[in-house]
Design an enzyme around this catalytic site. Structure first.
Site, PDB file in Angstrom:
ATOM      1  CE  LYS A  22      59.986  12.531  73.286  1.00 51.01           C
ATOM      2  NZ  LYS A  22      61.226  12.455  72.532  1.00 51.01           N
ATOM      3  CG  ASN A  23      61.102  16.084  71.498  1.00 52.42           C
ATOM      4  OD1 ASN A  23      61.536  15.199  72.249  1.00 52.42           O
ATOM      5  ND2 ASN A  23      60.546  15.817  70.328  1.00 52.42           N
ATOM      6  CB  CYS A 120      67.268   6.226  64.586  1.00 54.47           C
ATOM      7  SG  CYS A 120      65.714   6.688  65.287  1.00 54.47           S
ATOM      8  NE  ARG A 125      66.798  10.981  64.758  1.00 49.64           N
ATOM      9  CZ  ARG A 125      66.157  11.042  65.925  1.00 49.64           C
ATOM     10  NH1 ARG A 125      65.699   9.958  66.491  1.00 49.64           N
ATOM     11  NH2 ARG A 125      65.993  12.207  66.536  1.00 49.64           N
ATOM     12  CG  ASP A 311      58.307  14.097  66.368  1.00 52.22           C
ATOM     13  OD1 ASP A 311      58.907  13.289  65.636  1.00 52.22           O
ATOM     14  OD2 ASP A 311      58.896  14.853  67.166  1.00 52.22           O
ATOM     15  NE  ARG A 403      62.919   6.568  74.016  1.00 52.10           N
ATOM     16  CZ  ARG A 403      63.591   6.838  72.906  1.00 52.10           C
ATOM     17  NH1 ARG A 403      63.706   5.922  71.986  1.00 52.10           N
ATOM     18  NH2 ARG A 403      64.158   8.003  72.725  1.00 52.10           N
TER      19      ARG A 403
END
Ligand code: EPZ
Length: 424
Positions: A22-23, A120, A125, A311, A403
């Protein structure tokens, strides 16, 4: 709104194929703004964040469609849609990563209007380093009515550091690198992030005709070129998805094989799991995780790559809650990223948070109950806890999980978990 319901204590067994990252996909999709002609990007997961990024690119005049073979085709053409440079609040507010259209828009369309990303739940952030980098290249940037307004007749190469209070910045590096590829002259990014996702963006841009060197290190040298062309590109496997499934195998004392997992991106995670006592064997493209007897408590500190990724912190914390003895988790990337600790405590976990540290005393078993997801990775941690808990766990607010994890329930279920998605 749905919830995930898990009947715990089922051992996971079998094989799971890891999706593209995803990133890596999000900044690469944004970088298509820079390219003239169609690109095909392979391996992009089918998740909500990708749909959001697709909507943003369409707002900016791009053609975006999922092809029959699963690749995503994105078409931007030089000279078209020059009047489209706004990433609106309703899309940006749902996904902070949309900030990565800022650099491409600025260098390609000389103007960008991107809704200022909001707060967030994983902590502060800021985007000061993104702005600093783009300003150093000659951009005028101001914030009005909740939007970042950036303009530049031309961007020029410069030297800039991406170092902030908590180390370097992943998306800030992506933004400045994306702007620099079409700038005049040479840009040197010092203290650049070197995460595999940043490397993937650089490799994608080079395939499209950019001249970026130093990929994989903390100093990127980017020689500006006049134009970039469309490419066919396969993104790297998702190391966080891989890590999540590895911990799913470990926490259920299971026996699972991950296909399409790149072990060189997972060294920190593999080493920590081995220190705990999990048996892990690897081949070039696959990783095998199985229970090897007794697990031991550990200390773990999140860091920029090649350190332990932030993460994967929540997922490790779920595992450590079940291991007898005292473990300490220190969060050095987002020092307040401990929202999952309170939910794990609802399952019986013994966790004390002090500043950027969490002290975890392992207990014999977690108990199923209602828990609430605060962000994507916290949600992954809670699902993992549910897999091993006694009784039934109801995981609420699972839109966060949608997501970033494609078909999480179906894939865990195919490995033997008693898990289902239900309406609230
Ligand atoms: C990326 O976010 C990831 N998101 C995050 O993954 C990940 O947690 C993070 O990198 C760190 O690895 C995407 O790639 C889409 P940062 P990013 O800028 O780039 C501070 C997930 O769950 N900072 O590297 O926004 C910041 O506050 C998500 O998939 C500044 O001080 O993170 C933090 O402490 C969540 N000024 C640290 O740097 C800035 O201008 C690292 O943040 C920017 C950041």
């Amino acid at each position: 709104m749905g919830k995930i319901v898990i009947e715990g204590e089922h051992r996971l067994e079998g094989t799971v194929r890891i999706n593209g990252a995803k990133n890596a996909a999000l900044p690469i999709m944004a970088a298509c703004i820079l390219l003239n002609g169609p690109s095909r990007i392979r391996g992009i997961p089918n998740i909500v964040d990708i749909q959001t990024q697709s909507e943003i690119l369409k707002e900016l005049g791009g053609e975006v469609k999922r092809l029959e073979d699963g690749a995503i085709e994105i078409i931007f053409r030089d000279g078209e849609n020059l009047d489209k440079y706004t990433a609106p609040y309703d899309l940006v507010s749902t996904m902070r990563a949309s900030i990565c259209v800022l650099g491409p828009l600025l260098t390609k369309r000389h103007k960008a209007k991107v809704s200022y990303p909001g707060g967030c739940v994983i902590g502060e952030r800021p985007i000061d380093l993104h702005i600093k980098g783009l300003r150093a290249m000659g951009a005028q940037i101001e914030t009005t009515e909740g939007y970042i307004l950036a303009s530049a007749d031309k961007l020029a190469g410069t030297e800039v550091s991406m170092k902030g209070k908590y180390g370097t910045t992943v998306l800030g590096t992506c933004n400045v690198m994306s702007a620099a590829v079409l700038a005049e002259g040479t840009t040197v990014i010092e203290d650049a992030a070197c995460e595999p996702e940043v490397q993937d963006l650089a490799n994608f841009l080079n395939k499209a005709g950019a001249k970026i060197s130093g990929i994989g290190g903390n100093k990127l040298i980017i020689e500006g070129v006049r134009e970039l062309h469309g490419v066919d590109y396969e993104i790297i496997p998702d190391r966080i998805e891989a890590g999540t499934y590895m911990i799913a195998g470990a926490i259920t004392k299971g026996d699972i094989t991950l296909e399409n997992a790149k072990q060189e991106h997972l060294i920190a995670i593999i080493n920590k799991l081995r220190e705990i006592g999990v048996d892990i064997t690897t081949t070039t493209n696959s990783i095998h995780v199985k229970n090897n007897g007794i697990y031991h408590p550990i200390d773990l500190t999140t860091m920029p790559y090649p350190g332990m990724p932030t993460d994967i912190q929540a997922q490790f914390m779920a595992l450590l809650c079940t291991i007898e003895g005292k473990s300490i988790v220190t969060e050095k990337v987002f020092p307040d990223r401990f929202m999952h600790a309170a939910e794990l405590r609802r399952m019986g976990a013994d966790i004390m948070v002090e500043g950027s540290c969490a002290i975890i005393k392992g207990i014999p078993f977690l108990s199923g109950t209602n828990v609430m997801v605060s962000d994507l990775r916290a949600g992954a941690g809670l699902v993992l806890a549910g897999l091993v808990a006694k009784g039934t766990t109801h995981v609420h607010r699972i839109y966060h999980l949608d997501r970033g994890y494609e078909r999480l329930v179906e894939r865990l279920s195919s490995l033997g978990a008693a898990i289902q998605r239900m309406s609230e």
